[in-house]
Motif scaffolding. Structure first.
Motif, PDB file in Angstrom:
ATOM      1  N   PRO A  70       0.820  -1.223   0.000  1.00  0.00           N
ATOM      2  CA  PRO A  70       0.000   0.000   0.000  1.00  0.00           C
ATOM      3  C   PRO A  70       0.849   1.266   0.000  1.00  0.00           C
ATOM      4  N   VAL A  71       0.346   2.295  -0.644  1.00  0.00           N
ATOM      5  CA  VAL A  71       1.003   3.612  -0.597  1.00  0.00           C
ATOM      6  C   VAL A  71      -0.031   4.636  -0.160  1.00  0.00           C
ATOM      7  N   LYS A  72       0.460   5.767   0.345  1.00  0.00           N
ATOM      8  CA  LYS A  72      -0.455   6.830   0.741  1.00  0.00           C
ATOM      9  C   LYS A  72      -0.872   7.613  -0.497  1.00  0.00           C
ATOM     10  N   PRO A  74      -7.582   6.215  -2.938  1.00  0.00           N
ATOM     11  CA  PRO A  74      -8.502   7.332  -3.211  1.00  0.00           C
ATOM     12  C   PRO A  74      -7.850   8.637  -2.781  1.00  0.00           C
ATOM     13  N   GLY A  75      -8.108   9.679  -3.541  1.00  0.00           N
ATOM     14  CA  GLY A  75      -7.530  10.984  -3.219  1.00  0.00           C
ATOM     15  C   GLY A  75      -6.256  11.254  -4.000  1.00  0.00           C
ATOM     16  N   SER A  76      -5.695  10.222  -4.650  1.00  0.00           N
ATOM     17  CA  SER A  76      -4.506  10.464  -5.478  1.00  0.00           C
ATOM     18  C   SER A  76      -4.929  11.227  -6.725  1.00  0.00           C
ATOM     19  N   ARG A  77      -3.990  12.017  -7.257  1.00  0.00           N
ATOM     20  CA  ARG A  77      -4.310  12.796  -8.466  1.00  0.00           C
ATOM     21  C   ARG A  77      -3.306  12.477  -9.564  1.00  0.00           C
ATOM     22  N   LEU A  78      -3.801  12.281 -10.771  1.00  0.00           N
ATOM     23  CA  LEU A  78      -2.948  12.023 -11.928  1.00  0.00           C
ATOM     24  C   LEU A  78      -3.152  13.192 -12.878  1.00  0.00           C
ATOM     25  N   VAL A  79      -2.158  14.062 -12.925  1.00  0.00           N
ATOM     26  CA  VAL A  79      -2.333  15.307 -13.679  1.00  0.00           C
ATOM     27  C   VAL A  79      -1.528  15.240 -14.973  1.00  0.00           C
ATOM     28  N   GLY A  80      -2.217  15.243 -16.081  1.00  0.00           N
ATOM     29  CA  GLY A  80      -1.547  15.293 -17.374  1.00  0.00           C
ATOM     30  C   GLY A  80      -1.237  16.737 -17.718  1.00  0.00           C
TER      31      GLY A  80
END
Ligand code: NAP
Length: 483
Positions: free
Chosen positions: A6-8, A41-47
């Protein structure tokens, strides 16, 4: 089958998000990680890229990429929709310092920010300068740098210096996706988790090692880059060199980033300068349906190699007298990558002169059909005396581990999650990259001194005949390039 570490929640900013690498590899890899529950949940992947796109339009592009590049049985409508909710788009020209201000909104110093540079290297320095100017970097910030990492030792040093002015070495992830492949990792497990191979893993028992990376595609579409780089810089300096290191290195004391990288570095430093008659450069000519290299790179008198074969020597106690042959090329017979460790012939045959004994071969296949294959000599079953045959002791992952290659973790999946975790074991350190360039520069110097020009080869072949001669002269032969 999967074990998730798991990761934060984290933020990944992907610069060059509309490009080939992002759409063909990175977003599909992130989707696969999302499916197995690795993206919290809450992670963001910004292109981010220069194109004027709304977030919804960009999400549509990512959806299309997943539809195209993830196996149909591995995708489902619901999870693609949920994954896309994590995806955002920021318009940004990386060469414009002003544009970087807007990116600050996506940077939270309280959690990991990974900035993935999937853009041409010519703008790396602008990016690094802007990151510094706008104080975007924080303690949990990590930067991922795609290949090519420099063009020669000088430019690699400059890039390392620019990076180290803003980042700690522990924040810099120089990616070589070959190191993320399942089989490459398995090579380390095979060597260092079993007692069987290590006593034989030296020049007393290993006759030679062959490393082959053959591709069927030409260079069309990447012509400008490839005309400048060629096969040596594009493939050998990084991918093949890394494979050679993993075969030749001493056991590290621990499976820890610096312990592994220290040992790889020692191998690169022990590599001899390659003799001019141990270098074969090749260039593909036109086929019935394919253009010549010169046409693909739009340079009629191109002297760049699309193929290279080398005989290398690692000058240390373990490997003195065992050559490492490497070859890589475009427009070859099949797409095949493998490392073959060819053991010496038995010193004496008790089965008489008619029985030709062959040395065992351990082949580590990277593609296709990732797996490990060991060839042993056994008695052919049935009557007719002691007849010997060569049979494979096959450890193809698909059969042995009941894992289809579609289920193997893709190299980018593993490496991106390693960045988030801060694990640099499978990434190159600055001194390693520089040592590899120092060796590569000498190969170029040698061929320049001896005016070694690329020799023509037919598309769909195994490269120029001179590369076969490289081994024939030593009474050896390349393994077949088979699909
Ligand atoms: P690509 O298809 O040409 O994509 C380049 C990306 O960079 C596009 O998204 C482009 O979008 C963006 N871009 C260009 N200039 C920009 C700027 N000034 N500011 C912000 N974004 C900019 O290239 P690629 O094949 O994806 O390769 C990207 C990098 O990865 C290269 O260094 C390549 O050598 C390396 N690499 C690629 C592969 C591969 O399989 N493709 C494999 C290994 C390494 P806009 O035009 O919208 O700005």
């Amino acid at each position: 089958m999967y074990k998730i570490i798991p990761v934060k929640p984290f933020d990944l900013i992907l610069l060059g998000a509309t490009g080939d690498l992002a759409m063909r590899q990175i977003f599909p890899a992130l989707y696969r990680r999302f499916q197995v529950g690795q993206l919290p949940p809450g992670s963001r992947l910004v292109g981010a890229a220069r194109s004027q796109l709304s977030t919804s339009r960009f999400r549509q592009c990512v959806r299309d990429a997943i539809r195209t590049h993830v196996l149909a049985e591995m995708q489902d409508h619901q999870s693609i929709g949920d994954f896309l909710k994590m995806v955002d788009y920021a318009r940004l020209d990386a060469t414009s310092s002003e544009d970087w201000k807007s990116l600050s909104a996506y940077v939270d110093p309280g959690r990991v920010t990974a900035l993935y540079l999937s853009v041409r290297p010519g703008i790396f320095k602008n990016i690094i300068t802007s990151l510094k100017e706008h104080r975007i970097v924080h303690d949990k910030f990590r930067i991922v740098v795609e290949k090519p990492f420099g063009f020669d030792l000088r430019s690699a040093r400059q890039l390392n210096a620019a990076l180290s002015a803003v980042f700690q070495e522990s924040q810099i992830f120089r990616i070589d996706h070959y190191l993320g492949k399942e089989t490459v990792q398995n090579l380390m497990a095979l060597r260092f988790a079993n007692v069987l191979f290590e006593p034989l893993w030296n020049s007393q028992y290993v006759d030679h090692v062959q490393i082959t990376v053959a591709e069927t595609l030409g260079v069309k579409g990447r012509g400008e880059y490839y005309q400048r780089a060629g096969a040596l810089r594009d493939m050998v300096q990084n991918h093949l060199m890394q494979l050679l290191c993993l075969v030749a290195m001493e056991p590290p004391s621990r499976y820890l980033p610096d312990a592994v990288r220290d040992e790889k570095l020692k191998v690169i430093r022990a590599l001899d300068t390659v003799q001019y008659d141990h270098i074969v450069r090749g260039q593909y000519i036109a086929g019935t349906e394919t253009a010549s290299f010169a046409d693909d790179v739009n340079t009629p008198d191109s002297k760049t190699e699309s193929f290279i074969a080398l005989k290398c020597q690692v000058r240390n106690w373990r490997w003195a007298g065992t050559p490492f042959y490497m070859r890589t090329g475009k427009r070859m017979r099949c797409r095949m990558s493998e490392i073959a460790v060819v053991f010496r012939d038995p010193p004496h045959s008790i089965f008489g002169s008619k029985s030709v004994l062959k040395g065992n071969v351990l082949a580590i296949r990277l593609q296709p059909n990732e797996g490990i294959d060991m060839r042993l000599t056994i008695k052919e079953p049935g009557p007719g005396g002691m007849r010997l045959i060569d049979v494979p002791l096959d450890m193809s992952f698909a059969r042995t581990l009941a894992v289809g290659s579609e289920n193997l973790t893709n190299a980018y999946e593993r490496l991106i999650m390693d960045v988030v975790r801060g694990d640099q074991t499978l990434f190159m350190r600055s001194d390693e990259v520089e040592a590899a360039w120092a060796w590569t520069d000498k190969v170029v110097e040698t061929w320049n001194e001896h005016n070694l020009q690329p020799i023509s080869y037919f598309p769909g072949s195994s490269g120029p005949d001179d590369s076969l001669m490289l081994l024939h002269r030593d009474n050896r032969r390349w393994r077949e390039i088979v699909c």
